[in-house]
Scaffold this motif. Structure first.
Motif, PDB file in Angstrom:
ATOM      1  N   LEU A 127       0.869  -1.178   0.000  1.00 44.59           N
ATOM      2  CA  LEU A 127       0.000   0.000   0.000  1.00 44.59           C
ATOM      3  C   LEU A 127       0.905   1.226   0.000  1.00 44.59           C
ATOM      4  CD1 LEU A 127      -2.693  -1.105   2.631  1.00 44.59           C
ATOM      5  CD2 LEU A 127      -2.681  -1.472   0.152  1.00 44.59           C
ATOM      6  N   ARG A 128       0.884   1.949  -1.095  1.00 42.70           N
ATOM      7  CA  ARG A 128       1.773   3.103  -1.279  1.00 42.70           C
ATOM      8  C   ARG A 128       0.973   4.387  -1.061  1.00 42.70           C
ATOM      9  NH1 ARG A 128       5.568   2.242  -6.125  1.00 42.70           N
ATOM     10  NH2 ARG A 128       6.466   0.928  -4.473  1.00 42.70           N
ATOM     11  N   THR A 129       1.451   5.249  -0.167  1.00 42.56           N
ATOM     12  CA  THR A 129       0.751   6.485   0.155  1.00 42.56           C
ATOM     13  C   THR A 129       1.726   7.651   0.169  1.00 42.56           C
ATOM     14  OG1 THR A 129       1.045   6.636   2.565  1.00 42.56           O
ATOM     15  CG2 THR A 129      -0.567   5.047   1.771  1.00 42.56           C
ATOM     16  N   SER A 130       1.204   8.850   0.318  1.00 48.96           N
ATOM     17  CA  SER A 130       2.056  10.041   0.411  1.00 48.96           C
ATOM     18  C   SER A 130       2.817  10.092   1.725  1.00 48.96           C
ATOM     19  CB  SER A 130       1.205  11.306   0.265  1.00 48.96           C
ATOM     20  OG  SER A 130       0.243  11.385   1.310  1.00 48.96           O
ATOM     21  N   GLN A 131       2.397   9.245   2.702  1.00 49.93           N
ATOM     22  CA  GLN A 131       3.043   9.218   4.006  1.00 49.93           C
ATOM     23  C   GLN A 131       4.013   8.046   4.155  1.00 49.93           C
ATOM     24  OE1 GLN A 131       2.335  11.852   6.155  1.00 49.93           O
ATOM     25  NE2 GLN A 131       1.302  12.495   4.263  1.00 49.93           N
ATOM     26  N   GLY A 132       4.179   7.261   3.087  1.00 50.34           N
ATOM     27  CA  GLY A 132       5.060   6.104   3.141  1.00 50.34           C
ATOM     28  C   GLY A 132       4.342   4.851   2.672  1.00 50.34           C
ATOM     29  N   ASP A 133       5.067   3.740   2.634  1.00 49.75           N
ATOM     30  CA  ASP A 133       4.527   2.481   2.148  1.00 49.75           C
ATOM     31  C   ASP A 133       4.502   1.441   3.273  1.00 49.75           C
ATOM     32  OD1 ASP A 133       4.746   3.867  -0.210  1.00 49.75           O
ATOM     33  OD2 ASP A 133       6.365   2.628  -1.029  1.00 49.75           O
ATOM     34  N   ILE A 134       3.537   0.519   3.185  1.00 58.54           N
ATOM     35  CA  ILE A 134       3.525  -0.665   4.043  1.00 58.54           C
ATOM     36  C   ILE A 134       3.219  -1.863   3.165  1.00 58.54           C
ATOM     37  CG2 ILE A 134       2.921   0.454   6.224  1.00 58.54           C
ATOM     38  CD1 ILE A 134       0.017  -0.187   5.702  1.00 58.54           C
ATOM     39  N   SER A 135       3.694  -3.040   3.567  1.00 59.01           N
ATOM     40  CA  SER A 135       3.469  -4.213   2.733  1.00 59.01           C
ATOM     41  C   SER A 135       3.307  -5.458   3.588  1.00 59.01           C
ATOM     42  CB  SER A 135       4.637  -4.409   1.751  1.00 59.01           C
ATOM     43  OG  SER A 135       5.830  -4.717   2.450  1.00 59.01           O
ATOM     44  N   GLN A 136       2.651  -6.466   3.002  1.00 62.72           N
ATOM     45  CA  GLN A 136       2.529  -7.752   3.658  1.00 62.72           C
ATOM     46  C   GLN A 136       2.722  -8.854   2.618  1.00 62.72           C
ATOM     47  OE1 GLN A 136      -1.378  -7.990   5.463  1.00 62.72           O
ATOM     48  NE2 GLN A 136      -2.333  -8.780   3.620  1.00 62.72           N
ATOM     49  N   ILE A 137       3.069 -10.056   3.089  1.00 61.27           N
ATOM     50  CA  ILE A 137       3.262 -11.215   2.222  1.00 61.27           C
ATOM     51  C   ILE A 137       2.193 -12.240   2.535  1.00 61.27           C
ATOM     52  CG2 ILE A 137       4.799 -13.137   1.653  1.00 61.27           C
ATOM     53  CD1 ILE A 137       7.155 -11.291   2.128  1.00 61.27           C
ATOM     54  N   GLU A 138       1.566 -12.752   1.482  1.00 58.18           N
ATOM     55  CA  GLU A 138       0.506 -13.745   1.619  1.00 58.18           C
ATOM     56  C   GLU A 138       0.893 -15.013   0.865  1.00 58.18           C
ATOM     57  OE1 GLU A 138      -2.846 -11.834  -0.111  1.00 58.18           O
ATOM     58  OE2 GLU A 138      -2.799 -10.112   1.259  1.00 58.18           O
ATOM     59  N   VAL A 139       0.589 -16.168   1.457  1.00 59.28           N
ATOM     60  CA  VAL A 139       0.804 -17.463   0.817  1.00 59.28           C
ATOM     61  C   VAL A 139      -0.472 -18.277   0.961  1.00 59.28           C
ATOM     62  CG1 VAL A 139       2.131 -19.619   0.820  1.00 59.28           C
ATOM     63  CG2 VAL A 139       3.291 -17.444   1.275  1.00 59.28           C
ATOM     64  N   ASN A 140      -1.034 -18.701  -0.162  1.00 57.04           N
ATOM     65  CA  ASN A 140      -2.266 -19.495  -0.167  1.00 57.04           C
ATOM     66  C   ASN A 140      -3.386 -18.820   0.632  1.00 57.04           C
ATOM     67  OD1 ASN A 140      -1.107 -21.600  -1.703  1.00 57.04           O
ATOM     68  ND2 ASN A 140      -0.215 -22.505   0.134  1.00 57.04           N
ATOM     69  N   GLY A 141      -3.476 -17.504   0.517  1.00 51.05           N
ATOM     70  CA  GLY A 141      -4.543 -16.766   1.175  1.00 51.05           C
ATOM     71  C   GLY A 141      -4.301 -16.439   2.628  1.00 51.05           C
ATOM     72  N   TRP A 142      -3.148 -16.858   3.199  1.00 54.90           N
ATOM     73  CA  TRP A 142      -2.847 -16.594   4.603  1.00 54.90           C
ATOM     74  C   TRP A 142      -1.673 -15.632   4.694  1.00 54.90           C
ATOM     75  CZ3 TRP A 142      -6.071 -18.298   8.311  1.00 54.90           C
ATOM     76  CH2 TRP A 142      -6.936 -19.343   7.993  1.00 54.90           C
ATOM     77  N   VAL A 143      -1.789 -14.668   5.610  1.00 55.89           N
ATOM     78  CA  VAL A 143      -0.731 -13.676   5.779  1.00 55.89           C
ATOM     79  C   VAL A 143       0.435 -14.308   6.533  1.00 55.89           C
ATOM     80  CG1 VAL A 143      -0.116 -11.439   6.753  1.00 55.89           C
ATOM     81  CG2 VAL A 143      -2.407 -11.789   5.784  1.00 55.89           C
ATOM     82  N   GLN A 144       1.630 -14.151   5.979  1.00 57.96           N
ATOM     83  CA  GLN A 144       2.848 -14.669   6.611  1.00 57.96           C
ATOM     84  C   GLN A 144       3.708 -13.544   7.185  1.00 57.96           C
ATOM     85  OE1 GLN A 144       2.983 -17.900   6.885  1.00 57.96           O
ATOM     86  NE2 GLN A 144       1.261 -18.252   5.497  1.00 57.96           N
ATOM     87  N   GLU A 145       3.598 -12.371   6.591  1.00 52.06           N
ATOM     88  CA  GLU A 145       4.329 -11.191   7.081  1.00 52.06           C
ATOM     89  C   GLU A 145       3.356 -10.024   7.050  1.00 52.06           C
ATOM     90  OE1 GLU A 145       7.466  -8.424   4.950  1.00 52.06           O
ATOM     91  OE2 GLU A 145       8.450 -10.282   5.591  1.00 52.06           O
ATOM     92  N   TYR A 146       3.101  -9.429   8.200  1.00 51.10           N
ATOM     93  CA  TYR A 146       2.008  -8.455   8.320  1.00 51.10           C
ATOM     94  C   TYR A 146       2.450  -7.031   7.984  1.00 51.10           C
ATOM     95  CZ  TYR A 146      -0.973 -11.986  10.491  1.00 51.10           C
ATOM     96  OH  TYR A 146      -1.737 -13.099  10.732  1.00 51.10           O
ATOM     97  N   TYR A 147       1.450  -6.171   7.761  1.00 56.68           N
ATOM     98  CA  TYR A 147       1.711  -4.779   7.397  1.00 56.68           C
ATOM     99  C   TYR A 147       2.486  -4.021   8.471  1.00 56.68           C
ATOM    100  CZ  TYR A 147      -1.636  -4.780   3.453  1.00 56.68           C
ATOM    101  OH  TYR A 147      -2.295  -5.020   2.280  1.00 56.68           O
ATOM    102  N   LEU A 148       2.143  -4.229   9.739  1.00 59.78           N
ATOM    103  CA  LEU A 148       2.629  -3.349  10.804  1.00 59.78           C
ATOM    104  C   LEU A 148       3.800  -3.980  11.543  1.00 59.78           C
ATOM    105  CD1 LEU A 148      -0.757  -2.015  12.217  1.00 59.78           C
ATOM    106  CD2 LEU A 148       0.606  -1.174  10.296  1.00 59.78           C
ATOM    107  N   LYS A 149       4.959  -3.371  11.355  1.00 60.66           N
ATOM    108  CA  LYS A 149       6.187  -3.884  11.975  1.00 60.66           C
ATOM    109  C   LYS A 149       6.873  -2.830  12.834  1.00 60.66           C
ATOM    110  CE  LYS A 149       6.749  -6.403   7.628  1.00 60.66           C
ATOM    111  NZ  LYS A 149       5.672  -5.677   6.934  1.00 60.66           N
ATOM    112  N   THR A 150       6.665  -1.551  12.534  1.00 61.73           N
ATOM    113  CA  THR A 150       7.337  -0.454  13.226  1.00 61.73           C
ATOM    114  C   THR A 150       6.321   0.646  13.541  1.00 61.73           C
ATOM    115  OG1 THR A 150       7.838   0.845  11.227  1.00 61.73           O
ATOM    116  CG2 THR A 150       9.400  -0.925  11.829  1.00 61.73           C
ATOM    117  N   PRO A 151       6.656   1.574  14.450  1.00 66.55           N
ATOM    118  CA  PRO A 151       5.769   2.716  14.687  1.00 66.55           C
ATOM    119  C   PRO A 151       5.458   3.498  13.407  1.00 66.55           C
ATOM    120  CG  PRO A 151       7.355   2.555  16.454  1.00 66.55           C
ATOM    121  CD  PRO A 151       7.764   1.532  15.431  1.00 66.55           C
TER     122      PRO A 151
END
Length: 226
Positions: free
Chosen positions: A79-103
């Motif tokens: 998700l790319r925004t004017s305030q920065g980007d966040i991303s997650q990784i999905e495998v077979n419909g399940w999230v393996q690495e979530y969007y929120l990792k830092t403040p």
């Protein structure tokens, strides 16, 4: 007159005594197998979840790219925004690495939430009701409460536990933004069709605890239920 599975479930939800203990199944698990008909005849009630409020994210570009995760094919959603980007990784419909990792990720997500427009769009409700007829009952979904949204959908249990223990302000700022959004979604939902609303929480007592339940959930429920 023998009640239908729908009548029986509504009786329980209305606080009346049902003819039998209601048994339900999520509609997404139902297949075309004719064996389901025998289960409906025995009293099984199928439950479709319909969202009557449409979300439109502004100032967000959603990018999807294939990635490998521990030797398995998956995808990265950014998700790319004017305030920065966040991303997650999905495998077979399940999230393996979530969007929120830092403040900083929490600040970006709060920006996304505040810049999401909500509009009532009830068309799918009647279609779902027609599909299940007497063998089902459509629930109108409104999502989750703020802390459960962060825990289940945005950070995952392990990371969220550390983030909550750290108590950085960005977490609570996101929770405030999610609360305002949820209240608006509930107001719109209440103006639309359907009697029965699903607040699809996903907490367990052993990982959340009574004190946090009182602190973070009960105040939201008191605002939402009216």
């Amino acid at each position: 007159m023998i009640p239908t599975p729908r009548d029986n479930l509504i009786a329980a939800l209305d606080g009346r005594r049902p003819e039998w203990i209601p048994c339900t199944v999520n509609q997404e698990f139902v297949t075309a197998d004719p064996a389901w008909e025998a289960l409906y005849a025995a009293g099984l009630c199928r439950i479709p979840y319909v969202h009557t409020v449409r979300e439109e994210m502004t100032d967000v570009e959603r990018l999807v790219e294939p990635v490998a995760w521990r030797g398995q094919p998956g995808r990265r959603v950014t998700l790319r925004t004017s305030q920065g980007d966040i991303s997650q990784i999905e495998v077979n419909g399940w999230v393996q690495e979530y969007y929120l990792k830092t403040p900083a990720d929490y600040r970006v997500m709060a920006h996304i939430v505040r810049n999401t427009r909500l509009t009532l769009e009830p068309a799918g409700f009647e279609a779902a009701e027609h599909q299940v007829a007497d063998h089902g009952l459509t629930l109108v979904g409104v999502g989750r409460s703020p802390m459960q949204t962060i825990l289940v959908d945005y950070a995952g249990l392990e990371q969220f536990s550390y983030h909550l223990a750290d108590g950085f302000p960005e977490l609570f700022e996101l929770a405030e933004a999610l609360e305002a959004q949820l209240l608006e979604r509930c107001r719109l939902t209440a103006a639309g069709p359907g009697r029965f609303i699903s607040l699809l929480e996903n907490f367990t007592a052993e990982s959340w605890g009574a004190a946090r339940f009182r602190q973070y959930h009960l105040p939201d429920y008191a605002k939402l239920l009216p």
